[in-house]
Design a protein around this motif. Structure first.
Motif, PDB file in Angstrom:
ATOM      1  N   PRO A  13      87.725 -33.243   0.537  1.00  0.00           N
ATOM      2  CA  PRO A  13      87.668 -33.201  -0.705  1.00  0.00           C
ATOM      3  C   PRO A  13      89.360 -32.893  -1.423  1.00  0.00           C
ATOM      4  O   PRO A  13      89.659 -32.188  -0.573  1.00  0.00           O
ATOM      5  N   PRO A  14      89.572 -32.991  -2.482  1.00  0.00           N
ATOM      6  CA  PRO A  14      90.860 -32.466  -2.960  1.00  0.00           C
ATOM      7  C   PRO A  14      90.723 -30.903  -3.212  1.00  0.00           C
ATOM      8  O   PRO A  14      89.567 -30.305  -2.944  1.00  0.00           O
ATOM      9  N   THR A  15      91.794 -30.334  -3.626  1.00  0.00           N
ATOM     10  CA  THR A  15      91.861 -28.838  -3.847  1.00  0.00           C
ATOM     11  C   THR A  15      90.606 -28.485  -4.649  1.00  0.00           C
ATOM     12  O   THR A  15      90.412 -28.943  -5.680  1.00  0.00           O
ATOM     13  N   THR A  16      89.877 -27.341  -4.145  1.00  0.00           N
ATOM     14  CA  THR A  16      88.720 -26.969  -4.812  1.00  0.00           C
ATOM     15  C   THR A  16      88.835 -25.536  -5.410  1.00  0.00           C
ATOM     16  O   THR A  16      89.376 -24.793  -4.586  1.00  0.00           O
ATOM     17  N   GLN A  17      88.493 -25.096  -6.693  1.00  0.00           N
ATOM     18  CA  GLN A  17      88.721 -23.699  -7.021  1.00  0.00           C
ATOM     19  C   GLN A  17      87.444 -23.279  -7.486  1.00  0.00           C
ATOM     20  O   GLN A  17      86.662 -24.085  -8.451  1.00  0.00           O
ATOM     21  N   THR A  18      86.935 -22.144  -7.133  1.00  0.00           N
ATOM     22  CA  THR A  18      85.594 -21.623  -7.760  1.00  0.00           C
ATOM     23  C   THR A  18      85.799 -20.277  -8.070  1.00  0.00           C
ATOM     24  O   THR A  18      86.923 -19.549  -7.937  1.00  0.00           O
ATOM     25  N   THR A  19      85.025 -19.706  -8.863  1.00  0.00           N
ATOM     26  CA  THR A  19      85.036 -18.257  -9.371  1.00  0.00           C
ATOM     27  C   THR A  19      83.677 -17.767  -9.234  1.00  0.00           C
ATOM     28  O   THR A  19      82.706 -18.130  -9.376  1.00  0.00           O
ATOM     29  N   ASN A  20      83.656 -16.460  -8.525  1.00  0.00           N
ATOM     30  CA  ASN A  20      82.701 -15.746  -8.350  1.00  0.00           C
ATOM     31  C   ASN A  20      82.283 -14.795  -9.497  1.00  0.00           C
ATOM     32  O   ASN A  20      83.016 -13.950  -9.743  1.00  0.00           O
ATOM     33  N   ASN A  21      81.241 -15.198 -10.402  1.00  0.00           N
ATOM     34  CA  ASN A  21      81.283 -14.615 -11.686  1.00  0.00           C
ATOM     35  C   ASN A  21      80.652 -13.253 -11.761  1.00  0.00           C
ATOM     36  O   ASN A  21      81.077 -12.599 -12.551  1.00  0.00           O
ATOM     37  N   ARG A  22      80.079 -12.955 -10.571  1.00  0.00           N
ATOM     38  CA  ARG A  22      79.483 -11.417 -10.324  1.00  0.00           C
ATOM     39  C   ARG A  22      80.733 -10.417 -10.605  1.00  0.00           C
ATOM     40  O   ARG A  22      80.323  -9.453 -11.095  1.00  0.00           O
ATOM     41  N   GLY A  24      84.037 -11.398 -10.711  1.00  0.00           N
ATOM     42  CA  GLY A  24      85.240 -11.766 -11.245  1.00  0.00           C
ATOM     43  C   GLY A  24      86.493 -11.995 -10.371  1.00  0.00           C
ATOM     44  O   GLY A  24      87.458 -11.924 -10.839  1.00  0.00           O
ATOM     45  N   LEU A  25      86.063 -12.543  -9.340  1.00  0.00           N
ATOM     46  CA  LEU A  25      87.281 -12.742  -8.176  1.00  0.00           C
ATOM     47  C   LEU A  25      87.399 -14.247  -8.059  1.00  0.00           C
ATOM     48  O   LEU A  25      86.070 -15.135  -7.893  1.00  0.00           O
ATOM     49  N   ASN A  26      88.237 -14.836  -7.750  1.00  0.00           N
ATOM     50  CA  ASN A  26      88.589 -16.232  -7.799  1.00  0.00           C
ATOM     51  C   ASN A  26      88.754 -16.492  -6.279  1.00  0.00           C
ATOM     52  O   ASN A  26      89.277 -15.908  -5.615  1.00  0.00           O
ATOM     53  N   ALA A  27      88.457 -17.825  -5.932  1.00  0.00           N
ATOM     54  CA  ALA A  27      88.575 -18.353  -4.630  1.00  0.00           C
ATOM     55  C   ALA A  27      89.029 -19.797  -4.572  1.00  0.00           C
ATOM     56  O   ALA A  27      88.661 -20.616  -5.674  1.00  0.00           O
ATOM     57  N   GLN A  28      90.071 -20.018  -3.821  1.00  0.00           N
ATOM     58  CA  GLN A  28      90.622 -21.579  -3.931  1.00  0.00           C
ATOM     59  C   GLN A  28      90.650 -22.135  -2.353  1.00  0.00           C
ATOM     60  O   GLN A  28      91.153 -21.261  -1.783  1.00  0.00           O
ATOM     61  N   LEU A  29      90.406 -23.148  -2.155  1.00  0.00           N
ATOM     62  CA  LEU A  29      90.328 -24.023  -1.195  1.00  0.00           C
ATOM     63  C   LEU A  29      91.504 -25.086  -1.226  1.00  0.00           C
ATOM     64  O   LEU A  29      91.156 -25.724  -1.821  1.00  0.00           O
ATOM     65  N   VAL A  30      92.508 -25.232  -0.376  1.00  0.00           N
ATOM     66  CA  VAL A  30      93.561 -26.142  -0.340  1.00  0.00           C
ATOM     67  C   VAL A  30      93.540 -27.040   0.833  1.00  0.00           C
ATOM     68  O   VAL A  30      93.841 -26.567   2.101  1.00  0.00           O
ATOM     69  N   VAL A  31      92.934 -28.108   0.896  1.00  0.00           N
ATOM     70  CA  VAL A  31      92.756 -29.010   2.044  1.00  0.00           C
ATOM     71  C   VAL A  31      93.750 -30.167   2.196  1.00  0.00           C
ATOM     72  O   VAL A  31      93.615 -31.091   3.139  1.00  0.00           O
ATOM     73  N   GLU A  32      94.727 -30.720   1.096  1.00  0.00           N
ATOM     74  CA  GLU A  32      95.319 -31.657   1.112  1.00  0.00           C
ATOM     75  C   GLU A  32      96.556 -31.716   0.420  1.00  0.00           C
ATOM     76  O   GLU A  32      96.706 -30.534  -0.500  1.00  0.00           O
ATOM     77  N   GLY A  33      97.618 -32.388   0.526  1.00  0.00           N
ATOM     78  CA  GLY A  33      98.799 -32.512  -0.178  1.00  0.00           C
ATOM     79  C   GLY A  33      99.969 -31.959   0.452  1.00  0.00           C
ATOM     80  O   GLY A  33      99.851 -31.315   1.829  1.00  0.00           O
ATOM     81  N   PRO A  34     100.983 -32.325   0.200  1.00  0.00           N
ATOM     82  CA  PRO A  34     102.463 -31.704   0.698  1.00  0.00           C
ATOM     83  C   PRO A  34     102.483 -30.308   0.699  1.00  0.00           C
ATOM     84  O   PRO A  34     101.866 -29.676  -0.152  1.00  0.00           O
ATOM     85  N   LEU A  35     103.287 -29.632   1.489  1.00  0.00           N
ATOM     86  CA  LEU A  35     103.275 -28.379   1.690  1.00  0.00           C
ATOM     87  C   LEU A  35     103.787 -27.644   0.412  1.00  0.00           C
ATOM     88  O   LEU A  35     103.082 -26.670  -0.164  1.00  0.00           O
TER      89      LEU A  35
END
Length: 326
Positions: A13-22, A24-35
């Protein structure tokens, strides 16, 4: 959690961003695209922690046939690019454990290629410049396979032996970070000559009580020692727990006691990048847990690529003899 198999690029999938609401910490998964598109820039992070683990003596990408990920040369390229994009930012590079190979022959001695694999692994780790490496129970066999003690910054609170210290302290002008590690004690019936192994919770608490008063920020790396890490986190003296235990999924960060808990990816196929903002009291005000796929779109850094090629040439000679069929 998110689960991605080592299959084909089309399934990513493209870059995915989620948030842990409990928490308040952010998480990001980067799986494609140039450096350049994968780099985090302009967030004013006060501390960036790169982390991985479980390479088991391999400097190269994983053996996935279609989209091999990982490898020290890609990791080095990403970290150097991040440094260039964020000049002056404090950065640490940590390994959660099992970075050496411990395979044995039928007679219990190290497999003939193990000393070669581990010698090159040490050279690679030295060249990249790790801030600290946790000594897992499995790393003991790897250390015993080497002819001499490594000068790497190896840490463990519950495993003692040649070259291992209870902690490392990294200091900048206005911030002192203490880094320690714990590991599962393994199985009692296997001897570990030259090394002493203690229970991780008790030994960890003893080391933490000495380390915490000396620093502003504490990081604990835990190799397959979840319960012990929980006890340390609940002491209120730990800021970050890096949990290493063959994780192949992507998990959101969470808080345990006063600590932010993150998990490293198996074989560092995805590089962990924990970006942290600190307040005036050096306490965490925000955190972003990024996971960067070290896939073929990230080019190798030339210095490490040369080292990996040299390593492969010598390893091939040894392994061809080891696995030849008469």
């Amino acid at each position: 959690p998110f689960l991605f198999a080592c299959a084909t690029p089309a399934l990513q999938p493209p870059t995915t961003q989620t948030t842990n609401n409990r928490d308040g910490l952010n998480a990001q998964l980067v799986v494609e695209g140039p450096l350049d598109s994968r780099l985090a820039q302009g967030d004013d992070a006060d501390l960036v922690i790169f982390f991985g683990g479980e390479e088991r003596g391999s400097l190269e990408p994983c053996g996935c046939p279609n989209r091999p990920r990982g490898g020290i040369a890609r990791m080095a390229r990403y970290i150097h690019a991040s440094h260039d994009a964020n000049p002056g930012q404090r950065q640490l590079l940590l390994n959660g454990g099992y970075w050496l190979e411990d395979a044995v022959s039928l007679d219990g001695s190290p497999r003939p290629d193990v000393p070669v694999l581990n010698r090159w692994m040490v050279a690679g780790m030295q060249q990249v410049g790790f801030s600290a490496l946790n000594i897992a129970y499995n790393d003991i066999g790897g250390l015993n396979s080497l002819d001499e003690t490594t000068a790497l910054p190896m840490v463990s609170a519950n495993i003692s032996g040649p070259g291992i210290t209870p902690w490392e302290i990294v200091e900048w002008e206005d911030l002192r970070v203490g880094i320690m590690g714990i590991s599962t004690p393994g199985v009692a019936f296997i001897e570990t000559p030259g090394f002493e192994i203690n229970p991780p919770a008790e030994a960890g608490m003893a080391v933490l009580s000495e380390l915490a008063p000396q620093v502003d920020f504490v990081i604990v790396m835990a190799y397959r020692a979840t319960e012990a890490a929980q006890k340390l986190a609940r002491s209120g003296q730990v800021d970050v727990i890096i949990d290493t235990n063959q994780y192949r999924e992507v998990y959101e960060p969470f808080r345990e006691g006063g600590a932010i808990w993150v998990r490293s990816h198996f074989q560092t196929m995805r590089l962990g990048e924990l970006r942290i903002g600190l307040n005036a009291d050096q306490e965490i005000s925000w955190a972003l847990d990024r996971r960067i796929d070290l896939d073929p779109e990230i080019p190798n850094r030339s210095d490490e690529a040369v080292l990996v090629r040299s390593a492969r040439e010598e390893i091939d000679v040894v392994q061809k003899e080891l696995y030849r069929r008469d």
